[in-house]
Design a protein around this motif. Structure first.
Motif, short mmCIF file in Angstrom:
data_model
loop_
_atom_site.label_atom_id
_atom_site.label_comp_id
_atom_site.label_asym_id
_atom_site.label_seq_id
_atom_site.Cartn_x
_atom_site.Cartn_y
_atom_site.Cartn_z
N TRP A 291 0.83 -1.20 0.00
CA TRP A 291 0.00 0.00 0.00
C TRP A 291 0.87 1.26 0.00
CZ3 TRP A 291 0.98 -3.01 4.23
CH2 TRP A 291 1.54 -2.39 5.35
N THR A 292 0.25 2.36 -0.36
CA THR A 292 0.86 3.68 -0.24
C THR A 292 0.00 4.53 0.67
OG1 THR A 292 -0.28 4.46 -2.22
CG2 THR A 292 1.94 3.59 -2.51
N GLY A 293 0.62 5.47 1.36
CA GLY A 293 -0.10 6.35 2.26
C GLY A 293 0.59 7.69 2.37
N TRP A 294 0.05 8.50 3.23
CA TRP A 294 0.57 9.85 3.48
C TRP A 294 0.76 10.00 4.97
CZ3 TRP A 294 1.88 13.14 -0.40
CH2 TRP A 294 2.26 14.44 -0.03
N PHE A 295 1.89 10.56 5.40
CA PHE A 295 2.11 10.71 6.83
C PHE A 295 2.43 12.16 7.18
CE2 PHE A 295 6.52 10.45 5.55
CZ PHE A 295 7.22 11.19 6.50
N ASN A 296 2.08 12.52 8.40
CA ASN A 296 2.44 13.80 9.00
C ASN A 296 3.12 13.53 10.32
OD1 ASN A 296 0.96 15.73 7.09
ND2 ASN A 296 -0.71 14.40 7.74
N ALA A 297 4.14 14.32 10.63
CA ALA A 297 4.91 14.06 11.85
C ALA A 297 5.35 15.37 12.48
CB ALA A 297 6.12 13.19 11.55
N VAL A 298 5.44 15.34 13.81
CA VAL A 298 6.01 16.44 14.60
C VAL A 298 7.13 15.86 15.44
CG1 VAL A 298 5.58 18.17 16.37
CG2 VAL A 298 3.81 17.67 14.67
N ARG A 299 8.29 16.51 15.41
CA ARG A 299 9.46 15.99 16.11
C ARG A 299 10.05 17.05 17.02
NH1 ARG A 299 14.20 13.67 12.42
NH2 ARG A 299 12.61 12.04 12.11
N VAL A 300 10.41 16.64 18.23
CA VAL A 300 11.13 17.48 19.19
C VAL A 300 12.50 16.86 19.41
CG1 VAL A 300 11.16 18.44 21.51
CG2 VAL A 300 8.98 18.16 20.31
N SER A 301 13.55 17.67 19.18
CA SER A 301 14.93 17.17 19.32
C SER A 301 15.67 17.96 20.39
CB SER A 301 15.68 17.29 17.99
OG SER A 301 15.06 16.54 16.98
N LEU A 302 16.52 17.23 21.10
CA LEU A 302 17.41 17.83 22.10
C LEU A 302 18.84 17.62 21.66
CD1 LEU A 302 18.00 19.10 24.90
CD2 LEU A 302 17.89 16.76 25.84
N HIS A 303 19.60 18.70 21.47
CA HIS A 303 21.02 18.61 21.09
C HIS A 303 21.83 18.22 22.33
CE1 HIS A 303 20.08 20.12 17.19
NE2 HIS A 303 19.73 21.33 17.62
N LEU A 304 22.37 17.02 22.30
CA LEU A 304 23.17 16.54 23.43
C LEU A 304 24.55 17.14 23.42
CD1 LEU A 304 22.08 12.78 23.30
CD2 LEU A 304 21.11 14.63 24.69
N ASP A 305 25.12 17.30 22.23
CA ASP A 305 26.40 17.98 22.05
C ASP A 305 26.45 18.47 20.60
OD1 ASP A 305 27.11 15.77 20.43
OD2 ASP A 305 28.12 14.76 22.08
N ALA A 306 27.65 18.73 20.10
CA ALA A 306 27.78 19.32 18.77
C ALA A 306 27.34 18.39 17.66
CB ALA A 306 29.23 19.75 18.54
N GLN A 307 27.28 17.08 17.92
CA GLN A 307 26.95 16.14 16.86
C GLN A 307 25.78 15.20 17.16
OE1 GLN A 307 31.05 14.55 16.43
NE2 GLN A 307 30.90 15.19 14.28
N TRP A 308 25.47 14.99 18.42
CA TRP A 308 24.45 14.01 18.77
C TRP A 308 23.15 14.68 19.22
CZ3 TRP A 308 24.83 8.92 17.84
CH2 TRP A 308 26.12 8.40 17.60
N ASP A 309 22.02 14.10 18.76
CA ASP A 309 20.69 14.57 19.12
C ASP A 309 19.87 13.40 19.66
OD1 ASP A 309 21.34 17.03 17.96
OD2 ASP A 309 20.54 16.38 16.01
N ALA A 310 18.96 13.70 20.57
CA ALA A 310 17.91 12.76 20.97
C ALA A 310 16.58 13.35 20.53
CB ALA A 310 17.93 12.53 22.47
N LEU A 312 12.08 12.85 20.02
CA LEU A 312 10.79 12.21 20.20
C LEU A 312 9.88 12.69 19.08
CD1 LEU A 312 8.63 10.59 21.79
CD2 LEU A 312 8.19 12.69 23.09
N GLU A 313 9.23 11.74 18.40
CA GLU A 313 8.39 12.09 17.25
C GLU A 313 7.01 11.45 17.40
OE1 GLU A 313 8.40 11.05 12.50
OE2 GLU A 313 10.30 11.65 13.43
N VAL A 314 6.00 12.21 17.02
CA VAL A 314 4.63 11.71 16.95
C VAL A 314 4.23 11.72 15.48
CG1 VAL A 314 2.25 11.99 17.68
CG2 VAL A 314 4.10 12.63 19.23
N ARG A 315 3.68 10.59 15.02
CA ARG A 315 3.43 10.42 13.59
C ARG A 315 2.02 9.86 13.36
NH1 ARG A 315 7.93 6.75 11.26
NH2 ARG A 315 9.18 8.54 11.94
N HIS A 316 1.38 10.37 12.32
CA HIS A 316 0.06 9.87 11.92
C HIS A 316 0.10 9.52 10.44
CE1 HIS A 316 -4.25 10.23 10.64
NE2 HIS A 316 -4.38 9.44 11.68
N VAL A 317 -0.43 8.35 10.11
CA VAL A 317 -0.41 7.86 8.73
C VAL A 317 -1.83 7.81 8.20
CG1 VAL A 317 0.23 5.95 7.21
CG2 VAL A 317 1.67 6.52 9.17
#
Length: 349
Positions: A291-310, A312-317
């Motif tokens: 199947w094919t679908g369409w998704f929308n997502a909202v993401r919150v990122s925390l920069h741990l240092d100059a290169q690494w991020d953590a 959390l994303e909420v997604r609806h398909v």
């Protein structure tokens, strides 16, 4: 194309003011996606074939608690001119047989039943059991501003979604009852299965049924039903991020998703209907879905240092329901109320 997609594409034409020359454009990450509130509805078809209500004396008919078949004589008319068969069987004579009597004279009868579950808690929608999957993604920032960036992100994920129902649940049954004339033959009170090849001395009964179909009958279903969906999904979307502070970043995505899934349905049911033998039905089936679908997502990122991020994303398909047709049992999967949650780590370079 929805309004969010048009907005993200329009941002591509904005000048990248304040862009840092040494800013990173590549992002690679891993996440644990989990889907909740995906709905499954189990439905049942008639598992046996009693044939049409055409009064045919030569038709093979199969029931949940017995059968009648064409015997070697072709269900020839025996003395009395009644088409009869020796090839018949039943599960419980105490519940299905009315023995002939001499006073007042009765010829006796055999009742055979075909049931179809059609309602109650058995067919109510079930939510899935959440299990974390695995996801890999890559993103390239096409444009970068002082506190925003616009990129293209692609990802691939695997998840196992499970639905199950165990124990006793109420249901309703559409019941077909076909009654056969015994012609004065006494039958065993337990179970019986007669031969296809008739021989002199074999008992025969009338092979023309009289059918009744009453209103839906309450029933209790004991056993288990389960459906597993193994799914691989590919997604591709523009991604717009905004950094309100040095450490926090908010992002939105909207794009296409391609899914490949395999469903496996297993069921083992014992259906208790008052007045007839307990019905046992079990089986297993597998199906493939694309199947094919369409998704929308909202993401919150925390920069741990100059290169690494953590993040959390909420997604609806948005996608069409999936249907698993397993013959006697089928399942329809609906994702309109489902939400996906993803926790993960990203590396920028």
């Amino acid at each position: 194309m929805n309004k969010t997609s048009l907005l993200l594409i329009a941002v591509c034409g904005l000048p990248a003011s304040g862009q840092a020359e040494d800013s990173t454009r590549h992002h690679f990450g891993v996440g644990l996606p989990t889907t909740i509130n995906a709905k499954a509805r189990f439905t049942a078809a008639r598992a046996t074939d009693p044939g049409p209500d055409d009064h045919s004396p030569t038709r093979n008919r199969f029931y949940n608690d017995g059968f009648t078949r064409l015997d070697s004589t072709g269900n020839a008319a025996f003395p009395g001119g009644v088409p009869s068969t020796s090839a018949y069987g039943y599960d419980n004579g105490r519940l299905q047989v009315v023995q002939p009597t001499a006073a007042p004279p009765t010829s006796g009868s055999l009742a055979l039943h075909s049931a179809q579950l059609n309602g109650g808690d058995y067919t109510k929608q079930l939510g899935n059991q959440p299990f974390p999957g695995i996801e890999l993604f890559y993103r390239y920032d096409v444009k970068q501003g002082k506190n925003w960036s616009l990129g293209i992100e692609g990802g691939v994920s695997y998840q196992l979604l499970k639905w199950s129902q165990d124990g006793a649940v109420n249901s309703a049954v559409d019941l077909i009852t076909d009654t056969y004339n015994l012609g004065g033959v006494s039958l065993p009170a337990t179970s019986y299965s007669g031969p296809i090849n008739w021989s002199p001395g074999d008992s025969v009964i009338g092979s023309t049924p009289t059918r009744t179909m009453g209103p839906s009958t309450p029933a209790i279903v004991k056993g288990s039903r389960s459906l597993n969906l193994d799914v691989v999904q590919l997604r591709l979307a523009p991604a717009l991020d905004w950094r309100p502070t040095e450490r926090w970043e908010l992002g939105v995505q909207t794009g296409v998703m391609l899914g490949l899934g395999f469903t496996q349905l297993n069921y083992s049911d014992r259906v208790a209907v008052p007045g007839i033998p307990t019905i046992s039905e079990n089986g297993s089936s597998t199906r493939r879905h694309l199947w094919t679908g369409w998704f929308n997502a909202v993401r919150v990122s925390l920069h741990l240092d100059a290169q690494w991020d953590a993040h959390l994303e909420v997604r609806h398909v948005l996608q069409k329901p999936l249907h698993h047709d397993g013959g006697p049992r089928s399942v329809t999967l609906n994702f309109s109320e489902a939400l996906g949650f993803v926790v993960g780590l990203g590396y920028r370079f």
